[in-house]
Design an enzyme around this catalytic site. Sequence first.
Site, mmCIF file in Angstrom:
data_model
loop_
_atom_site.group_PDB
_atom_site.id
_atom_site.type_symbol
_atom_site.label_atom_id
_atom_site.label_comp_id
_atom_site.label_asym_id
_atom_site.label_seq_id
_atom_site.Cartn_x
_atom_site.Cartn_y
_atom_site.Cartn_z
ATOM 1 N N CYS A 159 -40.703 21.230 2.841
ATOM 2 C CA CYS A 159 -39.542 20.354 3.029
ATOM 3 C C CYS A 159 -38.738 20.152 1.747
ATOM 4 O O CYS A 159 -37.621 19.652 1.788
ATOM 5 C CB CYS A 159 -39.973 19.002 3.575
ATOM 6 S SG CYS A 159 -40.975 18.048 2.408
ATOM 7 N N CYS A 205 -45.225 12.980 3.581
ATOM 8 C CA CYS A 205 -44.686 12.170 2.484
ATOM 9 C C CYS A 205 -45.782 11.312 1.845
ATOM 10 O O CYS A 205 -45.823 11.166 0.621
ATOM 11 C CB CYS A 205 -43.550 11.286 2.988
ATOM 12 S SG CYS A 205 -42.153 12.228 3.611
#
Length: 182
Positions: A96, A167
């Site tokens: 990402c 994350c």
Amino acid sequence: MGPSRIISSPAELGGQLRAGLFGTKFSKTMRAPRATLLKCPRSAMLSCQPLPVRAPFPLHYLVPYSEKLLDYFQNPRCVGELHNADAVAEVSNPVCGDVMRLWVKLDETHSRVADAKFKAQGCSAAIATSSYATEMIIGLDLGAARAITKEQIADALGGLPGSKIHCSVLASDAIQKVLKGF
């Protein structure tokens, strides 16, 4: 299409729309128009109430983040660099593109985290988890800081959508990497 005329009620407008008089198509269930009412004659638009439109999905999908996570994204804590840091680590997610750099200053005995700062580049969840994790480790002894998991970070922020768990992995990996040599 015929001449424009004033429509007296929303029900009458709905009937004419279903009949296709204004060129607007409806779904099979007749719940929501596929097009807006902009194709209606001006007189019809001025005298009618808007038709209710149902979203094609639950509205909670529009805001998948908790208030706490949004607060840490909009007002990140512990942002910046420590020029006298004892350790610096950078981790990234090549899929990402999220990147986190973590600076840590230990106390005199090198047994506790005295201060920590971070810089992150990525989505709102990456910034919020980086901010929270950095704030979380300040004051902890090294063993407790190393024990922080991605689940603890995600749960503390009110949870993360499945597509954003990476994350919290980024933040926990940064903690592990920066404390590796101590």
